[in-house]
Design an enzyme around this catalytic site. Structure first.
Site, PDB file in Angstrom:
ATOM      1  N   MET A  39      51.788  48.535  45.779  1.00 39.33           N
ATOM      2  CA  MET A  39      51.314  47.863  46.991  1.00 39.33           C
ATOM      3  C   MET A  39      52.141  46.595  47.208  1.00 39.33           C
ATOM      4  O   MET A  39      51.709  45.679  47.903  1.00 39.33           O
ATOM      5  CB  MET A  39      49.832  47.532  46.876  1.00 39.33           C
ATOM      6  N   HIS A  87      55.517  45.823  37.495  1.00 42.75           N
ATOM      7  CA  HIS A  87      56.161  46.839  38.347  1.00 42.75           C
ATOM      8  C   HIS A  87      57.599  47.090  37.895  1.00 42.75           C
ATOM      9  O   HIS A  87      58.068  48.228  37.906  1.00 42.75           O
ATOM     10  CB  HIS A  87      56.195  46.376  39.814  1.00 42.75           C
ATOM     11  N   GLY A  91      50.806  52.215  35.771  1.00 41.99           N
ATOM     12  CA  GLY A  91      50.622  51.294  34.644  1.00 41.99           C
ATOM     13  C   GLY A  91      49.301  51.535  33.921  1.00 41.99           C
ATOM     14  O   GLY A  91      48.280  51.848  34.546  1.00 41.99           O
ATOM     15  N   GLN A  92      49.319  51.337  32.627  1.00 44.44           N
ATOM     16  CA  GLN A  92      48.112  51.458  31.795  1.00 44.44           C
ATOM     17  C   GLN A  92      47.084  50.375  32.137  1.00 44.44           C
ATOM     18  O   GLN A  92      45.905  50.537  31.879  1.00 44.44           O
ATOM     19  CB  GLN A  92      48.511  51.388  30.308  1.00 44.44           C
ATOM     20  N   GLN A 141      42.444  54.319  36.981  1.00 46.67           N
ATOM     21  CA  GLN A 141      43.309  54.910  38.014  1.00 46.67           C
ATOM     22  C   GLN A 141      44.266  55.931  37.383  1.00 46.67           C
ATOM     23  O   GLN A 141      44.466  57.024  37.911  1.00 46.67           O
ATOM     24  CB  GLN A 141      44.098  53.791  38.704  1.00 46.67           C
ATOM     25  N   VAL A 167      52.016  45.158  30.805  1.00 45.64           N
ATOM     26  CA  VAL A 167      52.889  44.006  30.546  1.00 45.64           C
ATOM     27  C   VAL A 167      52.009  42.759  30.596  1.00 45.64           C
ATOM     28  O   VAL A 167      51.154  42.633  31.479  1.00 45.64           O
ATOM     29  CB  VAL A 167      54.020  43.931  31.594  1.00 45.64           C
ATOM     30  N   SER A 221      49.389  40.891  36.896  1.00 42.45           N
ATOM     31  CA  SER A 221      48.782  41.548  38.059  1.00 42.45           C
ATOM     32  C   SER A 221      49.136  40.750  39.307  1.00 42.45           C
ATOM     33  O   SER A 221      49.270  39.517  39.243  1.00 42.45           O
ATOM     34  CB  SER A 221      47.257  41.551  37.886  1.00 42.45           C
ATOM     35  N   SER A 222      49.262  41.449  40.434  1.00 38.65           N
ATOM     36  CA  SER A 222      49.540  40.736  41.694  1.00 38.65           C
ATOM     37  C   SER A 222      48.414  39.752  42.001  1.00 38.65           C
ATOM     38  O   SER A 222      48.624  38.715  42.629  1.00 38.65           O
ATOM     39  CB  SER A 222      49.675  41.723  42.852  1.00 38.65           C
ATOM     40  N   ARG A 223      47.210  40.085  41.550  1.00 34.05           N
ATOM     41  CA  ARG A 223      46.053  39.227  41.851  1.00 34.05           C
ATOM     42  C   ARG A 223      46.041  37.953  41.003  1.00 34.05           C
ATOM     43  O   ARG A 223      45.259  37.052  41.279  1.00 34.05           O
ATOM     44  CB  ARG A 223      44.751  40.001  41.703  1.00 34.05           C
TER      45      ARG A 223
END
Ligand code: PAF
Length: 283
Positions: free
Chosen positions: A30, A37, A147-148, A153, A176, A185-187
């Site tokens: 996303m 990523h 990703g783990q 998901q 990672v 995380s992006s968040r």
């Protein structure tokens, strides 16, 4: 590196690559790309001859009141990262490309989507499996990389591919982490420096879980109680779940045996953070 914004153009590019006999890898994202990523892209570049990264903030996997609107969309920076990492094509469609009309066809994996994040995010996994099916149909990759960190998901997508005989391999890459253990995380962008520091307790709780299992504790409730104590030390934290489940069925376990997944979701300030570890007790 090419950038395709339409389904037609990415299909044409993939067709040419396939005609040249290339193995095609897809990294669905996303955007707001980070080192997590990049590790997926690196795995794809290593295994495949032609790598596509999709960048699409998928509206159907966000619930009402979630962060769809404010989800970061730094496309230029993402394109630079992809180019540097050796990506061949970025597929960055608009919402209108992916959902030109009201979507009334869904892909739904049952049972595995009910516990853990499925409880607090109804419809989330249906959105994920539907968009991944669309991406797999558009890009027709030989292999797709996830990703783990998003363990549920990963398990749901793997099962969907098996149940629906989708002709691709799913590769799950390790989580990672930041130097303090926080899963990338992006968040994490939503966190203050202080909250990032406190959020290290999430991984600490998972390490405690592993330590207790290694030391022979078999009662899941005892481990969960210790994990909760560590998570409660996050001042702005609200625990959503701390669960120990069977790593295949995602059903809660009372006794630790076989392969288990310890998974945690905690709201830290404005960010809902998830993390997990897999433990194979070998029993
Ligand atoms: O993990 C993500 O970023 C998303 O859920 C995915 C797999 C790209 C689907 O939108």
């Amino acid at each position: 590196m090419e950038v395709a914004e339409t389904i037609e153009s990415v299909r044409r590019i993939v067709k040419n690559a396939r005609n040249e006999g290339r193995k095609i890898g897809l990294v669905p994202t996303m955007g707001a790309l980070h080192i997590g990523h990049i590790s997926l892209i690196e795995a794809a570049v290593k295994d495949c001859d032609f790598v596509i990264v999709s960048i699409f903030v998928n509206p159907t996997q966000f619930g009402p009141g979630e962060d769809f609107e404010k989800y970061p969309r730094p496309l230029d920076a993402d394109l630079k990262i992809c180019k540097k990492a050796g990506v061949d094509v970025v597929f960055a469609p608009s919402p209108e490309q992916m959902y030109p009309a009201e979507n009334i066809t869904w892909v739904n994996v049952e049972k595995l989507t009910e516990p853990l994040c499925g409880k607090s995010r109804p419809g989330h996994f249906r959105g994920v499996t539907t968009v991944c099916t669309k991406l797999f149909n558009i890009v027709t990759p030989d292999t797709a990389y996830f990703g783990q960190k998003d363990a549920q998901q990963a398990i749901v997508i793997k099962r969907m591919v098996v149940d629906l005989n989708m002709p691709l391999e799913i590769v799950i890459c390790p989580t990672v982490r930041e130097p303090n253990g926080l899963a990338v995380s992006s968040r994490n962008q939503y966190l203050t420096a202080r909250q990032k520091k406190d959020a290290a307790n999430i991984y600490k709780s998972l390490q405690t879980c592993r330590g207790m299992i290694d030391a022979g504790t078999t009662e899941a409730h005892q481990i969960i109680a210790e994990m909760r104590k560590i998570l409660q030390q996050i001042p702005s934290g609200q625990i959503e779940y701390v669960s120990i489940v069977d790593a295949e069925t995602l059903e809660s376990v009372d006794k630790i045996a076989g392969k288990i997944l310890a998974a945690v979701a905690v709201k830290v300030g404005p960010a809902r953070l998830i993390d997990n570890i897999l433990v194979d007790t070998g029993k």
